[in-house]
Design an enzyme around this catalytic site. Structure first.
Site, PDB file in Angstrom:
ATOM      1  N   GLY A  13      16.542 126.551  19.045  1.00  0.00           N
ATOM      2  CA  GLY A  13      17.815 126.310  18.350  1.00  0.00           C
ATOM      3  C   GLY A  13      17.723 126.764  16.903  1.00  0.00           C
ATOM      4  N   THR A 142      12.453 123.270  12.876  1.00  0.00           N
ATOM      5  CA  THR A 142      13.328 122.417  13.688  1.00  0.00           C
ATOM      6  C   THR A 142      13.978 121.360  12.818  1.00  0.00           C
ATOM      7  OG1 THR A 142      13.533 120.712  15.390  1.00  0.00           O
ATOM      8  CG2 THR A 142      11.326 121.036  14.538  1.00  0.00           C
ATOM      9  N   ILE A 143      15.268 121.116  13.067  1.00  0.00           N
ATOM     10  CA  ILE A 143      15.896 120.020  12.305  1.00  0.00           C
ATOM     11  C   ILE A 143      15.295 118.684  12.720  1.00  0.00           C
ATOM     12  CG2 ILE A 143      18.124 121.140  11.804  1.00  0.00           C
ATOM     13  CD1 ILE A 143      19.314 119.361  14.086  1.00  0.00           C
ATOM     14  N   ASP A 144      14.683 118.634  13.912  1.00  0.00           N
ATOM     15  CA  ASP A 144      14.199 117.346  14.443  1.00  0.00           C
ATOM     16  C   ASP A 144      12.951 116.826  13.715  1.00  0.00           C
ATOM     17  OD1 ASP A 144      16.170 117.891  16.291  1.00  0.00           O
ATOM     18  OD2 ASP A 144      14.788 118.461  17.895  1.00  0.00           O
ATOM     19  N   GLY A 187      18.276 115.135  17.536  1.00  0.00           N
ATOM     20  CA  GLY A 187      16.848 114.864  17.342  1.00  0.00           C
ATOM     21  C   GLY A 187      16.073 114.722  18.640  1.00  0.00           C
ATOM     22  N   GLU A 240      20.586 110.503  19.524  1.00  0.00           N
ATOM     23  CA  GLU A 240      21.081 110.957  20.834  1.00  0.00           C
ATOM     24  C   GLU A 240      20.090 110.589  21.947  1.00  0.00           C
ATOM     25  OE1 GLU A 240      21.426 115.232  20.721  1.00  0.00           O
ATOM     26  OE2 GLU A 240      19.296 115.531  20.384  1.00  0.00           O
ATOM     27  N   ARG A 307      34.598 102.971  17.649  1.00  0.00           N
ATOM     28  CA  ARG A 307      34.787 104.411  17.844  1.00  0.00           C
ATOM     29  C   ARG A 307      33.417 105.092  17.844  1.00  0.00           C
ATOM     30  NH1 ARG A 307      39.184 102.941  18.755  1.00  0.00           N
ATOM     31  NH2 ARG A 307      41.179 103.688  17.940  1.00  0.00           N
ATOM     32  N   HIS A 313      26.305 119.787  16.662  1.00  0.00           N
ATOM     33  CA  HIS A 313      25.843 121.007  15.981  1.00  0.00           C
ATOM     34  C   HIS A 313      26.303 121.112  14.537  1.00  0.00           C
ATOM     35  CE1 HIS A 313      25.260 121.843  20.236  1.00  0.00           C
ATOM     36  NE2 HIS A 313      24.251 122.584  19.825  1.00  0.00           N
ATOM     37  N   ARG A 316      23.382 121.261  12.280  1.00  0.00           N
ATOM     38  CA  ARG A 316      22.554 122.476  12.114  1.00  0.00           C
ATOM     39  C   ARG A 316      23.329 123.552  11.350  1.00  0.00           C
ATOM     40  NH1 ARG A 316      20.538 123.105  18.077  1.00  0.00           N
ATOM     41  NH2 ARG A 316      21.544 125.116  17.913  1.00  0.00           N
TER      42      ARG A 316
END
Ligand code: F6P
Length: 392
Positions: A13, A142-144, A187, A240, A307, A313, A316
Site C-alpha cells: 500500500g 508503512t503507515i501501520d 493498521g 480496524e 455513529r 484511505h 494514507r
C-alpha cells in the site's frame, strides 16, 4: 564491482513519504554519478519489465509530494508458497522464484536494487538476497508502523496526524448532537495508529488489537460512567483489527458470533481479515441494542445516538508531514550509501536518532504494541481518570 545503475521499486500500500525516499536516493545517486531507474508497480514491474527513468533535474521537491511517483502494487512473487505443505517444497519454491527474479533484475540492466516496502516487500528482498545473491537494500515503509527492526517506518506519523486531526474535528459535531462517535482507524492487526492518534486527540475509549476488549467493561460501563460524570459526547478510537475477548463475544454480542469472524475472508496464512468486519459499525449496532445505556443517558438528560466513521484511505492520503519527509530523505540517502559500499542484504532503520543498517530479515518481521508498554498504561489512565476525577 562498480555500481553504475540502480533500480528502485515501491511495493504494498502507498503511504506519505515514498517520494521523499525516492528523492533522497536520487540526490545521492546524482552526486555519485549513478543512474537511477524506477521500476513501476512494485514486483509486478520486475516481472514485466516496467521501468521509468528518474532524472533528478525533472523532480524538484519530489520529497514534499504524497503517494509514489513510480506506482505500487501488492504483487508478491512468493504468494503461492503458503499453499505448499512440506519445508522441502517451500525451499525449492524459494530457490526457483529467487532465481527467476534475479534473472529479471539482470535483464533490467541494473547493478543493485532498492526496495521500499513493508514486511511483505522486505520478505521478498530477503529471499532474493539469501537464495540468489541479488544486490538488494530495503527501506521500511508503512503507515501501520508494525515493522520490527526500526523505531518508526515512514508514513506512520503522517497517518497518525491525519487520524488525530479527524478525531479533533469530529468532536465539534459530536458535541453539537451529543453523540457517541466510533472512529475506525487503519493498521490491520497492529494498534500503533489508533493508540498514537487516540492519545493525541484525547479519545475517550481506545480499542486496539493487542488488548482484545470486553464490550461490557471497556465500552458499555465506561460510557455509563462518563455520562454520570457529566460528559455529553464521546469519541471512541477503534482499530480496524480490534476484536472482543472470547467470553465477551459470547456474552455481550447479539449481531455477530465466532462464526461471523470465522467466515471473514482469509489472508494468505489462513487468518480472518478482521478489517472486513467493519468493527465500528458492529459496535454501533450493539450499542443501539443496549437499553441499559439508553436509560443511563436519559436519566442524565443526554441524547443517546451512536455513529461510526471509517477513516480508511484518507489516512494514507495527502502530503507527508515534516517528520516523514525528513525520515524518508534520510532512509533514501542511507540506502544509496549502502549500495555504494556494496553492503547488501540490509534494511535501513531508525535506532534512537541514527539511521543504521539491520539485516533484511528483521524488516520482514512484524512488531506490535507490547503489553507492558507505557502507552497501554497511559491509555488506561486517560480513559479512567477523566470520569473518576469528576465522579460526584
Ligand atoms: O498496511 C497499510 C494499510 O493501509 C492497512 O492499514 C490497511 O488495512 C490496508 O493497508 C489497506 O489496504 P488496501 O489499500 O489494499 O485497501
Amino acid at each position: 564491482m562498480v555500481i553504475k545503475k540502480v533500480g528502485v521499486l515501491t511495493g504494498g500500500g502507498d503511504c506519505p513519504g515514498l517520494n521523499s525516499v525516492l528523492y533522497g536516493i536520487m540526490l545521492k545517486a546524482f552526486d555519485a554519478g549513478i543512474e537511477v531507474v524506477g521500476i513501476e508497480r512494485g514486483w509486478k514491474g520486475v516481472l514485466e519489465n516496467l521501468t521509468i527513468p528518474l532524472n533528478i533535474a525533472e523532480h524538484d521537491d519530489l520529497h514534499t509530494i504524497g503517494g509514489t511517483y513510480i506506482y505500487t502494487s501488492r504483487t508478491n512473487p512468493f504468494k503461492a508458497i503458503h499453499k505448499l505443505k512440506s519445508e522441502e517444497e517451500k525451499e525449492e519454491f524459494r530457490k526457483n522464484i529467487a532465481q527467476e527474479l534475479a534473472t529479471k533484475v539482470k535483464e533490467l540492466g541494473i547493478d543493485a536494487l532498492i526496495t521500499i516496502g513493508g514486511d511483505d516487500t522486505n520478505g521478498v528482498s530477503d529471499v532474493m538476497y539469501k537464495y540468489a545473491k541479488v544486490n538488494v537494500v530495503g527501506c521500511p515503509k508503512t503507515i501501520d508502523n508494525d515493522l520490527a527492526g526500526t523505531e518508526y517506518t515512514f508514513g506512520f506519523w503522517s497517518g497518525a496526524q491525519l487520524a488525530s486531526n479527524a478525531m479533533d474535528n469530529l468532536t465539534t459535531t459530536a458535541r453539537s448532537h451529543q453523540r457517541v462517535f466510533i472512529v475506525e482507524i487503519m493498521g490491520r492487526d497492529a494498534g500503533f495508529l489508533t493508540m498514537y492518534s487516540g492519545l493525541s486527540t484525547g479519545a475517550d475509549i481506545i480499542l486496539i488489537p493487542e488488548t482484545p476488549f470486553d464490550f461490557k467493561k471497556d465500552v458499555v460501563n465506561v460510557l455509563k460512567k462518563r455520562v454520570n460524570a457529566g460528559y455529553k459526547y464521546h469519541i471512541i478510537a477503534c482499530s480496524e483489527g480490534a476484536y472482543p475477548r472470547d467470553e465477551s463475544l459470547k456474552r455481550d454480542f447479539k449481531t455477530i458470533t465466532q462464526e461471523t469472524i470465522d467466515n471473514l475472508p482469509k489472508d494468505v496464512f489462513g487468518n480472518p481479515v478482521l478489517p472486513a468486519l467493519n468493527i465500528a459499525q458492529v459496535l454501533v449496532k450493539e450499542l443501539n441494542l443496549r437499553e441499559d445505556i439508553k436509560e443511563e443517558f436519559s436519566k442524565n438528560g443526554v441524547v443517546y445516538e451512536c455513529r461510526s466513521v471509517v477513516l480508511g484511505h484518507t489516512m494514507r492520503a495527502g502530503t507527508p508531514n515534516a517528520f516523514d519527509r525528513i525520515l524518508g530523505l534520510r532512509y533514501g540517502l542511507a540506502a544509496m550509501n549502502l549500495v555504494i559500499n556494496e553492503d547488501f542484504g540490509k534494511m535501513v532503520a531508525l535506532k534512537g536518532n541514527k539511521i543504521v543498517p539491520v539485516p533484511l530479515t528483521e524488516g520482514a518481521q512484524k512488531k506490535y504494541i507490547e503489553k507492558d508498554s507505557d502507552l497501554i498504561e497511559l491509555r488506561n489512565l486517560m480513559v479512567k481518570i477523566r470520569y473518576k476525577s469528576k465522579e460526584k
